[in-house]
Structures are given as structure tokens and as C-alpha cells.
Motif scaffolding. Structure first.
Motif, PDB file in Angstrom:
ATOM      1  N   ASP A 284       0.819  -1.224   0.000  1.00  0.00           N
ATOM      2  CA  ASP A 284       0.000   0.000   0.000  1.00  0.00           C
ATOM      3  C   ASP A 284       0.848   1.266   0.000  1.00  0.00           C
ATOM      4  O   ASP A 284       0.326   2.364  -0.078  1.00  0.00           O
ATOM      5  N   ASP A 285       2.173   1.113   0.098  1.00  0.00           N
ATOM      6  CA  ASP A 285       3.049   2.286   0.140  1.00  0.00           C
ATOM      7  C   ASP A 285       3.441   2.767  -1.254  1.00  0.00           C
ATOM      8  O   ASP A 285       4.119   3.782  -1.390  1.00  0.00           O
TER       9      ASP A 285
ATOM     10  N   SER B 290      -1.641   4.017   1.824  1.00  0.00           N
ATOM     11  CA  SER B 290      -1.760   3.470   3.173  1.00  0.00           C
ATOM     12  C   SER B 290      -3.126   3.821   3.762  1.00  0.00           C
ATOM     13  O   SER B 290      -3.661   4.897   3.508  1.00  0.00           O
TER      14      SER B 290
ATOM     15  N   ASN C 243       5.337  -3.465   4.694  1.00  0.00           N
ATOM     16  CA  ASN C 243       4.820  -2.140   5.000  1.00  0.00           C
ATOM     17  C   ASN C 243       5.815  -1.323   5.820  1.00  0.00           C
ATOM     18  O   ASN C 243       6.492  -1.851   6.701  1.00  0.00           O
TER      19      ASN C 243
ATOM     20  N   THR D 287      -2.192  -2.776   3.456  1.00  0.00           N
ATOM     21  CA  THR D 287      -1.329  -3.956   3.343  1.00  0.00           C
ATOM     22  C   THR D 287      -2.125  -5.217   3.662  1.00  0.00           C
ATOM     23  O   THR D 287      -2.108  -6.193   2.901  1.00  0.00           O
TER      24      THR D 287
HETATM   25 MN    MN Z   1       1.596   1.607   4.278  1.00  0.00          MN
END
Ligand code: MN
Length: 251
Positions: A8-9, A39, A91, A105
Motif C-alpha cells: 500500500d506504500d 496506506s 509495509n 497492506t
Molecule cells: Mn503503508
């Protein structure tokens, strides 16, 4: 063995490339990740807009959507071959206790599980992680374990790793999710034109964080592995709801 990797980053995150490079020694990997930091996107799917996927210079596919979009696309038609497993991370920051409900994540791993694949979410338990290589080794260890002992359906693993060199880890622990106090207040400010703006505040401090929890494992230097289930039903309360529904009329 084909492994789909997402996060998610965003596709340029260090944690993503460390995870990809670690697992590439043992499997064919495909990386499909958001084109920017998403995120706390949770399990959101983009339904009102099309999604675009582009191959980046590093060979990763970036998508202008959420982590869930990335995994959904990858498994349902973007990739030439369906993967056998999904790893999400690494993450940049912990996903402990209540965090898992917000985490992009964990959502990426959840989407893999929803679509039938074993899935692992892995996070560095530090706001400014230095030792991604430790989590890379943890990912490889877990991959081997899962191949030997397949995860039951409806189960994914949420893994948090202390930010220390691998040799300084105390070991691995199976944990339950702890809980935080309620979140800190929003932070109020103003934009350059004088309009009020708000920043969502930080998560609450640890509350239920004693022995057996994910928080405690991290605090004491262990890798925390929490098995999560997709079914959120609270079975032991169903009877109670039935009973109060049977008392008097519903309108
Ligand atoms: Mn993240």
C-alpha cells in the motif's frame, strides 16, 4: 510457484522491492502495486472509474488504484498466469491490533484470500524502518512453512517484524490482535487561503497489549504472526440477537 506481490506504500517503496527480491530466489514473482502511497486504503475497490496499469522501469506494474484494486486486477485477468500465493508489504510501519481494519497492506492480502489464494501481510514495526532485510528473511521463512503446512481456507497471516537485524530477533510468536485506545483527535489547521482543514490524528495508544497480543510480541523483540479470518460474524452473540428480536414487535 508463482507469487503475486503488492503493497500500500506504492510501487517505489523500499519494502516492496526488498520483499520482491527476497521471494524471487524461491518463486516466480509478479509485482502489481499502487502508483502512489495508499496506506490506510482498507478494502476499497474503485468502481466509478477505470483503472490503468503500466509497466515501470523496475519491471513492476503500477496501477492508479488501491491495494485491493491491484490484487483484484492481477488475479482476475491482468496477469498471464494466476498466482499461487499473495504477499503484501513490506509495509513501512506496524499493522497491530485495530490497525488491520484500516490497513491497505492487510487489505491486499485479504483480497488474495477472498479470491482463493493463501496470503500473508508483512509489516515493519517502526515508523522509520531500517532493517527491511530482516522482514525479507522472515517472508522467506514463512513461505517455506506455508508450503509445508498449507493455510486453511478463510485464513491469512498478519505478520509484524521488529526493526532489528535478523540475528537480534528473539524468535517468532503466534499472537492474537491487541487493541488500541480510541484514536487521537483530528488536527485542525487552515489552508493558505484561510479555509479550515483537518488532518486525521494518530492512532490511539496501546490498551489491550499484554502477553499473547501482537503488541507484546513486538515490544519484546519477537516476530508477531496473527492468523486472521475473513468471517467477522460474532457467532456467540447470534442467539442473543434472536432472543431480543423475538421479544415484542418489530416495526
Ligand atoms: Mn503503508
Amino acid at each position: 510457484m508463482r507469487i503475486l506481490i503488492s503493497n500500500d506504500d506504492g510501487y517505489l517503496a523500499t519494502g516492496l522491492s526488498v520483499l520482491a527480491e527476497s521471494l524471487a530466489e524461491f518463486a516466480d514473482i509478479s509485482v502489481v502495486a499502487p502508483d502512489k502511497n495508499r496506506s490506510a486504503a482498507s478494502n476499497s475497490l474503485t468502481l466509478e472509474m477505470p483503472l490503468r496499469a503500466h509497466e515501470s522501469e523496475n519491471g513492476y506494474i503500477r496501477v492508479d488504484g488501491t491495494p485491493t484494486d491491484c490484487v483484484h486486477l492481477a488475479i482476475t485477468g491482468l496477469l498471464d498466469h494466476e498466482p499461487d500465493m499473495v504477499f503484501a508489504g513490506i509495509n513501512h510501519g506496524s499493522n497491530l491490533g485495530d490497525d488491520v481494519l484500516y490497513s491497505g497492506t492487510v487489505a491486499a492480502a485479504t483480497e488474495g484470500r477472498f479470491l482463493g489464494l493463501p496470503a500473508v501481510a508483512i509489516s515493519m514495526a517502526s515508523n522509520d524502518p531500517k532493517h527491511f532485510a530482516t522482514a525479507g528473511k522472515v517472508a522467506v521463512t514463512l513461505l517455506k512453512k506455508i508450503i509445508e503446512n498449507p493455510l486453511p481456507k478463510d485464513t491469512l497471516l498478519n505478520v509484524n517484524v521488529p526493526d532489528v537485524p535478523y540475528s537480534e530477533l528473539k524468535g517468532y510468536q503466534s499472537t492474537r490482535l491487541g487493541q488500541r485506545h480510541k484514536a487521537e483527535p483530528v488536527i485542525k489547521s487552515s489552508d493558505p487561503r484561510g479555509s479550515e482543514i483537518y488532518w486525521v490524528g494518530p492512532p490511539g495508544k496501546e490498551q489491550d497489549a499484554g502477553p499473547g497480543t501482537d503488541f507484546y510480541a513486538i515490544k519484546t523483540g519477537y516476530v508477531s504472526i496473527t492468523p486472521l479470518q475473513l468471517d467477522l460474524t460474532r457467532y456467540d452473540r447470534m442467539e442473543e440477537i434472536s432472543q431480543w428480536l423475538s421479544q415484542g414487535n418489530q416495526e
